[in-house]
Design a protein around this motif. Structure first.
Motif, mmCIF file in Angstrom:
data_model
loop_
_atom_site.group_PDB
_atom_site.id
_atom_site.type_symbol
_atom_site.label_atom_id
_atom_site.label_comp_id
_atom_site.label_asym_id
_atom_site.label_seq_id
_atom_site.Cartn_x
_atom_site.Cartn_y
_atom_site.Cartn_z
ATOM 1 N N ILE A 415 0.834 -1.204 0.000
ATOM 2 C CA ILE A 415 0.000 0.000 0.000
ATOM 3 C C ILE A 415 0.868 1.253 0.000
ATOM 4 O O ILE A 415 0.647 2.182 -0.788
ATOM 5 N N LEU A 416 1.864 1.300 0.865
ATOM 6 C CA LEU A 416 2.743 2.467 0.921
ATOM 7 C C LEU A 416 3.564 2.601 -0.359
ATOM 8 O O LEU A 416 3.816 3.730 -0.832
ATOM 9 N N ALA A 417 3.957 1.493 -0.945
ATOM 10 C CA ALA A 417 4.705 1.543 -2.203
ATOM 11 C C ALA A 417 3.837 2.113 -3.324
ATOM 12 O O ALA A 417 4.326 2.896 -4.162
ATOM 13 N N ARG A 418 2.560 1.735 -3.350
ATOM 14 C CA ARG A 418 1.659 2.297 -4.373
ATOM 15 C C ARG A 418 1.492 3.803 -4.181
ATOM 16 O O ARG A 418 1.435 4.566 -5.150
ATOM 17 N N LEU A 419 1.407 4.245 -2.935
ATOM 18 C CA LEU A 419 1.286 5.678 -2.674
ATOM 19 C C LEU A 419 2.555 6.417 -3.098
ATOM 20 O O LEU A 419 2.486 7.547 -3.601
ATOM 21 N N ASP A 420 3.707 5.788 -2.932
ATOM 22 C CA ASP A 420 4.955 6.389 -3.421
ATOM 23 C C ASP A 420 4.912 6.570 -4.929
ATOM 24 O O ASP A 420 5.391 7.586 -5.464
ATOM 25 N N GLU A 421 4.355 5.592 -5.634
ATOM 26 C CA GLU A 421 4.275 5.686 -7.096
ATOM 27 C C GLU A 421 3.372 6.838 -7.518
ATOM 28 O O GLU A 421 3.689 7.584 -8.447
ATOM 29 N N VAL A 422 2.253 7.009 -6.846
ATOM 30 C CA VAL A 422 1.362 8.125 -7.161
ATOM 31 C C VAL A 422 2.061 9.450 -6.867
ATOM 32 O O VAL A 422 1.964 10.418 -7.635
ATOM 33 N N GLN A 423 2.794 9.496 -5.761
ATOM 34 C CA GLN A 423 3.486 10.723 -5.369
ATOM 35 C C GLN A 423 4.458 11.191 -6.443
ATOM 36 O O GLN A 423 4.633 12.400 -6.665
ATOM 37 N N LYS A 424 5.098 10.249 -7.152
ATOM 38 C CA LYS A 424 6.100 10.614 -8.150
ATOM 39 C C LYS A 424 5.509 11.456 -9.276
ATOM 40 O O LYS A 424 6.220 12.277 -9.877
ATOM 41 N N THR A 425 4.246 11.230 -9.592
ATOM 42 C CA THR A 425 3.626 11.940 -10.715
ATOM 43 C C THR A 425 2.650 13.012 -10.280
ATOM 44 O O THR A 425 2.479 14.021 -10.984
ATOM 45 N N ALA A 426 1.999 12.858 -9.135
ATOM 46 C CA ALA A 426 0.943 13.777 -8.729
ATOM 47 C C ALA A 426 1.458 15.203 -8.562
ATOM 48 O O ALA A 426 0.801 16.162 -8.962
ATOM 49 N N TYR A 427 2.642 15.338 -7.990
ATOM 50 C CA TYR A 427 3.168 16.689 -7.733
ATOM 51 C C TYR A 427 3.743 17.302 -9.002
ATOM 52 O O TYR A 427 3.743 18.525 -9.151
ATOM 53 N N GLN A 428 4.217 16.475 -9.921
ATOM 54 C CA GLN A 428 4.662 16.993 -11.211
ATOM 55 C C GLN A 428 3.485 17.569 -11.992
ATOM 56 O O GLN A 428 3.586 18.628 -12.614
ATOM 57 N N GLU A 429 2.341 16.849 -11.953
ATOM 58 C CA GLU A 429 1.144 17.308 -12.646
ATOM 59 C C GLU A 429 0.634 18.600 -12.030
ATOM 60 O O GLU A 429 0.161 19.503 -12.729
#
Length: 431
Positions: A415-429
């Motif tokens: 679960i935390l790893a999936r949230l890390d993956e979202v974090q990588k793109t969410a702030y760039q967007e």
């Protein structure tokens, strides 16, 4: 039910439906003349039930004085409605905003009208909590104003069940909860269902743990996307929440937690044979205690969520309802100017269930509301709701994954790893 709360197709259809029904005529307000006949301002927000009634009472004097009709539409999927509207250009004149994070996204896309030259900005800044002014500011301009506020991280209880002292530490609270929960009673009542926003009550838990365990610097880095979700600080906050909702410590078990609406989650606390000792929720929850749980005013009380790390004693989380302007019309200008006044905000505060970030408002209807407002004013470490500050994609993922963790606590690594993956793109967007 849990996995169906954020299906993109469903969210898109809901958004299109709300926009088509509520805003199809919104463009009529774009003539900029205020109308040769009917004067109106279109508004979208999340409020329904008693909250919608309170908002309508709040704007009634404005309508009577100006002759401007406030056309309000409520939706439980505000994120999708406004995101769809920003993309299509079909938007209300004014809207409640999902949070400062999404507000920033809308502002950076040029969808929100700056308010510095529309409201009396000097008066607004003088009367309003500086934290709320800052949260509504993007690139030096105010684009969002708070019309009501709430204190989070409150621990509620029934004085007929627990009548002891306020615990000084989280460890002491856990001990009291376990000792008081005899027989079929459980230490906690928790409910996470909230339509398209299901999961947000659990994010409040985790935010409170992050702030009290690791402090404001860690909290700020996490909100900004600079601290991985897999970091030890965020992991320990999830694990602390996981102990609260463990099957043997929460009323009804996991199924109850996942499928019970936040507004009725504490109902067992007021039953003839109480089902739980404590409930964690914000200051607005009292109207739900009475309307959903049938509680009398003397059957509930609260204390602040206790300290965990003494270094961050007195920490407090909070939130508020932001308003922004999408169409710059004379009617919209008049309404936004009215909504930031003590006159307007005193109406909702007087009804109950809301605090105000306006320091001129003091007509709190009861001791519980007055104490909540005093906590907001005196907090030594205050932070706004973290998920509301995050980009929409990160916020939505947080809601979804905290539901997954509640159901599958053994899957925390994934679960935390999936949230890390979202974090990588969410702030760039967002940027």
């Amino acid at each position: 039910m849990m996995m169906g709360t954020h299906r993109p197709l469903k969210r898109g259809l809901v958004a299109v439906g709300v926009l088509a029904l509520a805003l199809g005529a919104a463009a009529c307000g774009d003539d900029g003349e205020g109308g040769s006949g009917d004067r109106k301002v279109t508004v979208i927000g999340t409020w329904g039930g008693d909250e919608e009634k309170a908002f309508r009472e709040m704007v009634a004097p404005f309508e009577q004085r100006t002759g401007i009709r406030v056309e309000y539409t409520g939706t439980r999927d505000l994120n999708a409605v406004l995101t769809t509207g920003v993309a299509s250009g079909v938007l209300p004149d004014l809207a409640g905003l999902p949070g400062p994070g999404q507000m920033r996204e809308f502002a950076e896309r040029g969808a929100l009208v700056p308010l510095d030259d529309i409201i009396d900005i000097d008066k607004y800044k003088a009367e309003t909590s500086p934290a709320f002014v800052d949260l509504g500011t993007v690139d030096g301009q105010v684009v969002g104003v708070f019309i009501k506020a709430a204190v989070k991280g409150l621990i509620w209880y029934n004085p007929n069940v627990y009548s002891g002292e306020e615990p000084a530490t989280w460890d002491e609270l856990e001990r009291i909860a376990d000792e008081t929960a005899t027989g079929d009673m459980r230490p906690w009542c928790v409910g996470l269902e909230s339509g398209a926003a299901s999961g947000w009550p659990a994010t409040d838990w985790i935010e409170d743990f992050v702030l009290r365990q690791s402090g404001p610097d860690v909290y700020d880095a996490w909100v900004a996307g600079e601290l991985p979700w897999t970091s030890p600080e965020i992991r320990q906050a999830f694990e602390a929440y996981g102990r609260v909702v463990a099957e043997d410590r929460v009323y009804g078990g996991t199924d109850y937690v996942l499928n019970t609406n936040f507004g009725s989650a504490a109902n067992p606390m007021f039953a003839d044979e109480p089902g739980c000792v404590f409930h964690h929720q914000a200051s607005f929850i009292t109207e739900f205690f009475e309307n959903e749980g049938g509680a009398a005013p003397d059957e509930y009380d609260f204390f602040r969520m206790p300290d965990i790390n003494p270094q961050y004693a007195g920490a407090l989380t909070g939130a508020g309802d932001l308003f922004g302007m999408f169409h710059d019309t004379p009617e919209a200008r008049e309404l936004i100017r009215y909504l930031v006044t003590p006159e307007a905000q005193s109406i909702w505060v007087g009804i109950g269930g809301a605090l105000s970030g306006n320091k001129m408002v003091d007509n709190y209807p009861d001791d519980i509301a007055a104490r909540s407002a005093q906590m907001l004013a005196e907090a030594t470490v205050f932070r706004f709701d973290a998920s509301d500050l995050m980009p929409e994609a990160m916020n939505n993922a947080f809601w979804t994954e905290v539901l997954n963790y509640t159901q599958n606590p053994d899957q925390l690594d994934e679960i935390l790893a999936r949230l890390d993956e979202v974090q990588k793109t969410a702030y760039q967007e967002q940027g």
